[in-house]
Design a protein around this motif. Structure first.
Motif, PDB file in Angstrom:
ATOM      1  N   ASN A 173       0.840  -1.201   0.000  1.00 47.30           N
ATOM      2  CA  ASN A 173       0.000   0.000   0.000  1.00 47.30           C
ATOM      3  C   ASN A 173       0.874   1.249   0.000  1.00 47.30           C
ATOM      4  O   ASN A 173       2.063   1.204   0.336  1.00 47.30           O
ATOM      5  N   ILE A 174       0.268   2.380  -0.338  1.00 47.51           N
ATOM      6  CA  ILE A 174       0.988   3.647  -0.409  1.00 47.51           C
ATOM      7  C   ILE A 174       1.674   3.927   0.939  1.00 47.51           C
ATOM      8  O   ILE A 174       1.117   3.690   2.009  1.00 47.51           O
ATOM      9  N   ASP A 175       2.901   4.424   0.866  1.00 48.43           N
ATOM     10  CA  ASP A 175       3.722   4.673   2.041  1.00 48.43           C
ATOM     11  C   ASP A 175       3.515   6.113   2.527  1.00 48.43           C
ATOM     12  O   ASP A 175       3.792   7.055   1.782  1.00 48.43           O
ATOM     13  N   PRO A 176       3.022   6.304   3.747  1.00 48.66           N
ATOM     14  CA  PRO A 176       2.774   7.670   4.241  1.00 48.66           C
ATOM     15  C   PRO A 176       4.008   8.578   4.172  1.00 48.66           C
ATOM     16  O   PRO A 176       3.884   9.761   3.840  1.00 48.66           O
ATOM     17  N   GLU A 177       5.187   8.046   4.471  1.00 43.91           N
ATOM     18  CA  GLU A 177       6.397   8.868   4.398  1.00 43.91           C
ATOM     19  C   GLU A 177       6.660   9.344   2.978  1.00 43.91           C
ATOM     20  O   GLU A 177       7.102  10.474   2.762  1.00 43.91           O
TER      21      GLU A 177
ATOM     22  N   MET B 168      -3.969   4.173   7.600  1.00 41.55           N
ATOM     23  CA  MET B 168      -4.780   5.377   7.493  1.00 41.55           C
ATOM     24  C   MET B 168      -4.493   6.446   8.543  1.00 41.55           C
ATOM     25  O   MET B 168      -4.660   7.637   8.271  1.00 41.55           O
ATOM     26  N   ASP B 169      -4.069   6.087   9.740  1.00 47.20           N
ATOM     27  CA  ASP B 169      -3.825   7.112  10.764  1.00 47.20           C
ATOM     28  C   ASP B 169      -2.777   8.131  10.320  1.00 47.20           C
ATOM     29  O   ASP B 169      -3.043   9.342  10.361  1.00 47.20           O
ATOM     30  N   PRO B 170      -1.585   7.706   9.905  1.00 44.51           N
ATOM     31  CA  PRO B 170      -0.617   8.701   9.436  1.00 44.51           C
ATOM     32  C   PRO B 170      -1.060   9.424   8.170  1.00 44.51           C
ATOM     33  O   PRO B 170      -0.752  10.614   7.997  1.00 44.51           O
ATOM     34  N   ILE B 171      -1.794   8.746   7.307  1.00 45.59           N
ATOM     35  CA  ILE B 171      -2.292   9.406   6.087  1.00 45.59           C
ATOM     36  C   ILE B 171      -3.268  10.520   6.456  1.00 45.59           C
ATOM     37  O   ILE B 171      -3.190  11.638   5.931  1.00 45.59           O
TER      38      ILE B 171
ATOM     39  N   ALA C  16      -3.381  12.086   9.304  1.00 44.63           N
ATOM     40  CA  ALA C  16      -2.625  13.135   9.998  1.00 44.63           C
ATOM     41  C   ALA C  16      -1.932  14.060   9.007  1.00 44.63           C
ATOM     42  O   ALA C  16      -1.928  15.292   9.172  1.00 44.63           O
ATOM     43  N   ILE C  17      -1.362  13.477   7.955  1.00 48.09           N
ATOM     44  CA  ILE C  17      -0.726  14.279   6.900  1.00 48.09           C
ATOM     45  C   ILE C  17      -1.767  15.156   6.215  1.00 48.09           C
ATOM     46  O   ILE C  17      -1.544  16.339   5.949  1.00 48.09           O
ATOM     47  N   ALA C  18      -2.928  14.571   5.934  1.00 47.15           N
ATOM     48  CA  ALA C  18      -3.993  15.317   5.264  1.00 47.15           C
ATOM     49  C   ALA C  18      -4.468  16.486   6.126  1.00 47.15           C
ATOM     50  O   ALA C  18      -4.692  17.593   5.617  1.00 47.15           O
ATOM     51  N   LYS C  19      -4.614  16.244   7.402  1.00 50.50           N
ATOM     52  CA  LYS C  19      -5.045  17.312   8.311  1.00 50.50           C
ATOM     53  C   LYS C  19      -4.000  18.425   8.372  1.00 50.50           C
ATOM     54  O   LYS C  19      -4.332  19.620   8.330  1.00 50.50           O
ATOM     55  N   LYS C  20      -2.742  18.046   8.447  1.00 52.79           N
ATOM     56  CA  LYS C  20      -1.640  19.010   8.530  1.00 52.79           C
ATOM     57  C   LYS C  20      -1.603  19.923   7.309  1.00 52.79           C
ATOM     58  O   LYS C  20      -1.344  21.132   7.409  1.00 52.79           O
ATOM     59  N   HIS C  21      -1.894  19.362   6.126  1.00 54.39           N
ATOM     60  CA  HIS C  21      -1.785  20.117   4.874  1.00 54.39           C
ATOM     61  C   HIS C  21      -3.144  20.495   4.283  1.00 54.39           C
ATOM     62  O   HIS C  21      -3.207  20.992   3.150  1.00 54.39           O
ATOM     63  N   ASN C  22      -4.226  20.233   5.032  1.00 52.22           N
ATOM     64  CA  ASN C  22      -5.582  20.583   4.591  1.00 52.22           C
ATOM     65  C   ASN C  22      -5.932  19.912   3.256  1.00 52.22           C
ATOM     66  O   ASN C  22      -6.329  20.571   2.290  1.00 52.22           O
ATOM     67  N   LEU C  23      -5.791  18.586   3.223  1.00 46.30           N
ATOM     68  CA  LEU C  23      -6.037  17.814   2.008  1.00 46.30           C
ATOM     69  C   LEU C  23      -7.230  16.871   2.192  1.00 46.30           C
ATOM     70  O   LEU C  23      -7.508  16.407   3.303  1.00 46.30           O
TER      71      LEU C  23
ATOM     72  N   VAL D  59      -8.922  13.185   1.643  1.00 48.47           N
ATOM     73  CA  VAL D  59      -8.518  11.791   1.469  1.00 48.47           C
ATOM     74  C   VAL D  59      -9.694  11.021   0.894  1.00 48.47           C
ATOM     75  O   VAL D  59     -10.775  10.976   1.494  1.00 48.47           O
ATOM     76  N   ILE D  60      -9.490  10.460  -0.285  1.00 52.07           N
ATOM     77  CA  ILE D  60     -10.505   9.635  -0.953  1.00 52.07           C
ATOM     78  C   ILE D  60      -9.986   8.205  -0.951  1.00 52.07           C
ATOM     79  O   ILE D  60      -8.965   7.912  -1.578  1.00 52.07           O
TER      80      ILE D  60
END
Length: 367
Positions: free
Chosen positions: A111-115, A140-143, A145-152, A154-155
């Motif tokens: 699966n896609i790597d959050p880093e 999904m948790d780190p994904i 978190a990244i989305a929240k940090k950058h206002n993105l 997630v689909i």
């Protein structure tokens, strides 16, 4: 012995009376588009997935495209996704005018790597599409978190993962939206094309219902430019019959996967990794081997059907050569494309068939 990659006829014969009855009732009612079966299926899928809304559409690709459009993803925007998946995950980004950006995958889960996601975010990034590949959800948790940090946004592309779980939450229920495919080969498949979008967002759900039906919620009155992407009644009726059995089928797939794992133990084969926080639904059982092409040929010659998912990573496809990617840019994805081989996997697969498949693998590897 002949072992198919997937056996849909056996499943149909097991449910033939129920499915034939459901189809006959639709034919006799004479209501074929957006009727009561579609509405009931939407309610049942929403409940199954643990979300407020489910919006039926024509196919899984439309589910992604309409979601992107409903979120106003457009030209000048970027959407991050995985290159180790079916083309539609990136294609739909291009269809709405945005640019797909590819992040590498995790070596264990594929699966896609959050880093890797974090490294490719720019000021143009608007969304992330993690694909829950082969039936296991991404981390999904780190994904999130990244989305929240950058206002993105997630689909969740859950085309292969209906019923899969991450920390007790089902695929499609964590991001702003999730999308399903009901293509016949999927764990929940109809007898044609079909798709579904699930979401907890009331505004998004309302806009998606407009978009799928020519921008209209009242006949001949159109508030936005939409599309014609509706699930028909016959397919919905078939899916409603099959949905009742999905959890049982998932457990049979998991049993088959665990048996494969035991049979392949000790061989030079990488078997699927199931993350401890996940419930894998094994849409595919994909092994990785060094001489994938040789093993594929040997198995096929001995009556075992296999498939390669995926022979060429999406970032290296000809259509995306203008994006400037080259071989070696996303090494984990590219290596997975070279080594991955899907073995027969379906709920009705017998231990005898699995034994035959793995015996042929052992033969080949011992040569």
């Amino acid at each position: 012995m002949k072992v198919d990659l997937l056996d849909l006829t056996t499943q149909y014969h097991m449910l033939q009376d129920e499915i034939d009855k459901a189809i006959k009732e639709v034919l006799e009612a004479g209501h074929f588009i957006m009727g009561p079966n579609v509405r009931k299926l939407e309610e049942e899928i929403a409940q199954f997935s643990g979300v407020k809304h489910a919006i039926a559409v024509a196919n899984g690709t439309d589910a992604l495209m309409l979601t992107l459009k409903a979120l106003d993803i457009k030209e000048g925007d970027e959407v991050i996704t995985t290159p180790f998946t079916f083309f539609a995950s990136a294609e739909t980004t291009s269809v709405v005018g945005a640019t797909p950006v590819f992040a590498d995958i995790d070596e264990k889960t594929l699966n896609i790597d959050p880093e890797s996601i974090e490294k490719v975010i720019t000021e143009k990034t608007k969304a992330i599409i993690p694909v829950h590949i082969f039936g296991q959800m991404a981390d999904m948790d780190p994904i999130m978190a990244i989305a929240k940090k950058h206002n993105l946004y997630v689909i969740e592309d859950s085309a292969q993962a209906i019923g899969a779980e991450y920390k007790g939450k089902r695929a499609g229920s964590i991001g702003i939206a999730g999308t399903y495919s009901f293509f016949p080969t999927k764990n929940l498949g109809c007898y044609g094309d079909g798709g579904m979008i699930v979401t907890n967002d009331d505004e998004l759900a309302a806009k998606l219902r407009l978009l799928r039906a020519h921008g209209s919620n009242k006949k001949y009155h159109h508030s936005i430019i939409g599309h014609n992407s509706r699930l028909d009644e016959i397919q919905a009726a078939i899916l409603r019959v099959k949905l009742k059995y999905l959890d049982k089928w998932t457990e049979l797939r998991r049993k088959n996967a665990h048996y494969y794992n035991s049979l392949l133990q000790g061989l030079e084969v990488i078997t699927p990794y199931e993350a401890p926080e996940c419930k894998h639904v094994f849409h595919q059982y994909v092994i990785r081997v060094k001489d994938r092409n040789g093993l594929e040929k040997y198995l096929n010659e001995n009556g075992v059907s296999t498939a390669v998912y995926y022979p060429l990573a999406v970032h290296l496809q000809e259509v995306y050569k203008d994006l400037g990617y080259k071989a070696g840019d996303l090494p984990v994805s590219e290596k997975a494309c070279e080594m991955s081989l899907a073995l027969p996997m379906f709920p009705e697969l017998t231990e005898e068939q699995q034994q035959y498949v793995t015996d042929r693998i052992k033969e080949y590897l011992s040569k």
